[in-house]
Write an enzyme that holds these catalytic residues in place. Structure first.
Site, PDB file in Angstrom:
ATOM      1  N   CYS B  87      16.624  -6.336  42.793  1.00  0.00           N
ATOM      2  CA  CYS B  87      16.047  -7.656  42.562  1.00  0.00           C
ATOM      3  C   CYS B  87      17.174  -8.600  42.152  1.00  0.00           C
ATOM      4  O   CYS B  87      17.640  -8.562  41.025  1.00  0.00           O
ATOM      5  CB  CYS B  87      14.997  -7.588  41.456  1.00  0.00           C
ATOM      6  SG  CYS B  87      14.281  -9.182  41.087  1.00  0.00           S
ATOM      7  N   LEU B  88      17.637  -9.380  43.094  1.00  0.00           N
ATOM      8  CA  LEU B  88      18.774 -10.252  42.834  1.00  0.00           C
ATOM      9  C   LEU B  88      18.561 -11.539  43.617  1.00  0.00           C
ATOM     10  O   LEU B  88      18.336 -11.507  44.824  1.00  0.00           O
ATOM     11  CB  LEU B  88      20.053  -9.527  43.280  1.00  0.00           C
ATOM     12  CG  LEU B  88      21.377 -10.244  43.048  1.00  0.00           C
ATOM     13  CD1 LEU B  88      21.609 -10.493  41.570  1.00  0.00           C
ATOM     14  CD2 LEU B  88      22.520  -9.419  43.614  1.00  0.00           C
TER      15      LEU B  88
END
Lengths: 138, 151, 326
Positions: B87-88
């Site tokens: 999750c970036l």
């Protein structure tokens, strides 16, 4: 079009399955959410209407090994079902009797397989085949 | 396969000739859009001394679309789930075509240095991180030793 | 780079490259790839840079016929877009508002009445101006990866364009050199990424990059809101006059009078029970492709007991006519 590698292809399918973006007549997801190799999957198929499968929900197990999606997944019914392409002892879908596996294309997905199996159930020659009691398993 | 865009060729050449310290990215011979990646855990993070394997794929629309990146090595981190998905923001909503493979991998390395449990992907890990930070960090260290040791 | 254009924030791009980016950019705000500043105005032709480049290219590699062709194509494309008033595939003008239909609670594009799922209408590619950013990032990714959005771009109708059409240098001197648009692009952003002070170099601390990105993001978000407020009134008025179809939803929303009414959309409403009541025709039609033709992919949501389907919640803010800006 470039070739999407196996794992990213499976992640796409997983996402579609998780979000329920696919059709409502089938579903699929990872059998083990820790399985980083994403080999084992579970699926369900909702029996088509106007057939002896109506209102039944069939569980299947899919296996996408290293060769997927260049090679088709292996698929096996867990719920008992009477269909010509399904081996009546093991529940396995026999690839030489099921067109989708026989003439597999890289663009096919697990969803394709599940939907085509559902079509198989609704096929005129198959839809009135006597079926084992609901809920029985291979 | 269609011919590779010049931009990808240039980026690949530079990754080889001028590699980023602590990061390797090598394209697969049979698919030049698909990279085998390793990232060293940043110093003074729970991932220190670990070497993490990842895979990276440049979709057809790259650089208009972000690369796809996933961890192959098990890692205990609030923004990385059990399948290695990350999750970036720069991989999703904050992608820009001015970013490159190398900057994306640097961002991933930076994520290891500064986990963000307030924007979790792995909910159980994030909860652990918020409630028992010391224990979570210890566990991240332990996993690093277990799964991310250089062979 | 044969047709260099410069953004309001001062970054230069090849016209083709930046057009592609702007069209594929599905976020609520068009942004500069380099510094992420919101782009409210179309980048303008940088004639000085174009001239300099033409000199460089000529010195660099006299007369490569293929590059001459590429260059002529790029310039012709730009000219064509200028003449037809479709610079940047019209993304700067093609905007709409998401209007919640009173009948079914579905948010629709005020341009074409298509169901709106993300920041950009999947049908006419219009950019929604009243989108909030409160939803789950994962949800947005699904929109981003759906390249149908990009491909279904239909050039959409538009009135009152204010694009200033700078005329392009028409001297067709032979360009040559081993440059094509890809390399241009790489050089362009390498130069910018590597040397610009506005952004850390790729070798800089990765944490810096992240911090920077986050800071920019925050700034951008706050600017988004301002933008929404300022533009909506006039837009709604224009649209309502033009579009009879929209009359009912606009009227009803105006009567509400409160400035903002957050409306929660729940896609999964039309699932389960309702589906079971549908007749066999429905099933026959819907089996083949998984969703009824013409339907948005997401609207077909069925609740599959077995997948534990994630319930999607999206938030729209319907911004209604008020006097505050007049």
């Amino acid at each position: 079009m470039s070739k999407v590698p196996r794992s990213f292809r499976l992640l796409e399918e997983l996402e579609k399955g998780e979000k329920g973006l696919g059709p409502e007549s089938c579903s699929y997801g990872l059998a083990d959410s820790d399985d980083i190799a994403m080999v084992h999957w579970n699926g369900t198929i909702l029996g088509p209407p106007h057939s002896n499968h109506e209102n039944r929900i069939y569980s299947v197990a899919l296996e996408c090994d290293e060769g997927y999606p260049d090679q088709p997944p292996k698929i096996k019914f867990l719920s008992k079902i009477n269909l010509p392409c399904v081996n009546q002892t093991t529940g396995e879908v026999e690839s030489d009797r099921f067109e989708t596996l026989k003439n597999w294309k890289r663009s096919y997905t697990m969803e394709t397989v599940l939907l085509d199996l559902r079509k198989e159930m609704a096929f005129p020659a198959n839809k009135k085949l006597p079926q084992p009691p609901e809920g029985s398993t291979f | 396969m269609a011919s590779l865009p010049k931009r990808i060729i240039k980026e690949t050449e530079r990754l080889v000739s001028d590699p980023v310290p602590g990061i390797t990215a090598i394209p697969h011979e049979d698919n030049l859009r698909y990279f085998e990646v390793t990232i060293e855990g940043p110093e003074q993070s729970p991932y220190e001394n670990g070497v993490f394997g990842l895979e990276l794929f440049l979709p057809d629309d790259y650089p208009m679309e972000a690369p796809k990146v996933r961890f192959l090595t098990k890692i205990y981190h609030p923004n990385i789930d059990r399948l290695g998905r990350i999750c970036l923001d720069v991989l999703k909503t904050n992608w820009s075509p001015a970013l490159q493979i190398r900057t994306v991998l640097l961002s991933v390395q930076a994520l290891l240095a500064s986990p963000n449990p307030n924007d979790p992907l792995a909910n159980d890990v994030a909860e652990d991180w918020l409630q028992h930070e010391d224990a979570a960090i210890a566990k991240a260290r332990e996993w690093t030793k277990l799964y991310a040791t250089r062979q | 780079m044969y047709v260099p254009v410069m953004t309001t924030c001062g970054h230069n791009y090849c016209y083709d490259c930046i057009s592609n980016w702007l069209v594929s950019n599905n976020a609520s705000e068009l942004t500069c790839p380099q510094c992420r500043s919101p782009l409210e105005h179309p980048p303008a032709l940088n004639a000085t840079l174009q001239h300099l480049l033409s000199v460089v290219i000529e010195i660099g590699a006299g007369s490569d016929p293929q590059l001459g062709r590429t260059r002529a194509q790029s310039i012709a494309q730009y000219k064509n877009d200028v003449e037809n008033n479709i610079l940047y595939k019209d993304v700067f003008n093609n905007t709409a508002v998401a209007v919640v239909d009173d009948d079914d609670g579905v948010a629709r594009c005020s341009n074409c009445h298509w169901e709106v799922e993300g920041d950009v209408c999947p049908h006419c590619n219009a950019r929604m101006r009243n989108r909030t950013r409160e939803y789950d990032e994962d949800e947005e990714e699904e929109i981003l990866t759906d390249d149908s959005i990009q491909r279904s771009f239909s050039g959409a109708r538009n009135s009152s364009t204010t694009v200033r059409a700078d005329s392009i240098s028409s001297s067709e001197s032979e360009y040559g050199e081993d440059l094509d648009s890809d390399t241009d692009y790489v050089r362009d952003f390498n130069r910018n990424v590597g040397e610009s002070r506005s952004r850390p170099a790729p070798f800089g601390s990765a944490r810096d990059i992240l911090n920077r990105i986050n800071a920019q993001d925050r700034r951008q978000n706050s600017e988004d809101e301002d933008e929404n407020d300022s533009d909506l009134n006039s837009f709604i008025v224009d649209e309502a006059e033009e579009d009879e179809l929209e009359e009912s939803s606009y009227t009803s929303s105006r009567e509400g009078k409160s400035a903002r009414v957050p409306v929660r959309l729940d896609d999964s409403d039309n699932s389960g029970d309702e589906d079971k009541e549908r007749d066999s025709d429905f099933w026959e039609h819907n089996d083949e492709d998984g969703f009824a033709s013409g339907d948005n992919l997401d609207s077909d949501g069925g609740a599959d007991e077995d997948t534990g389907r994630k319930i999607k919640k999206r938030r729209f803010q319907v911004i209604e006519d008020s006097d505050e800006e007049d």
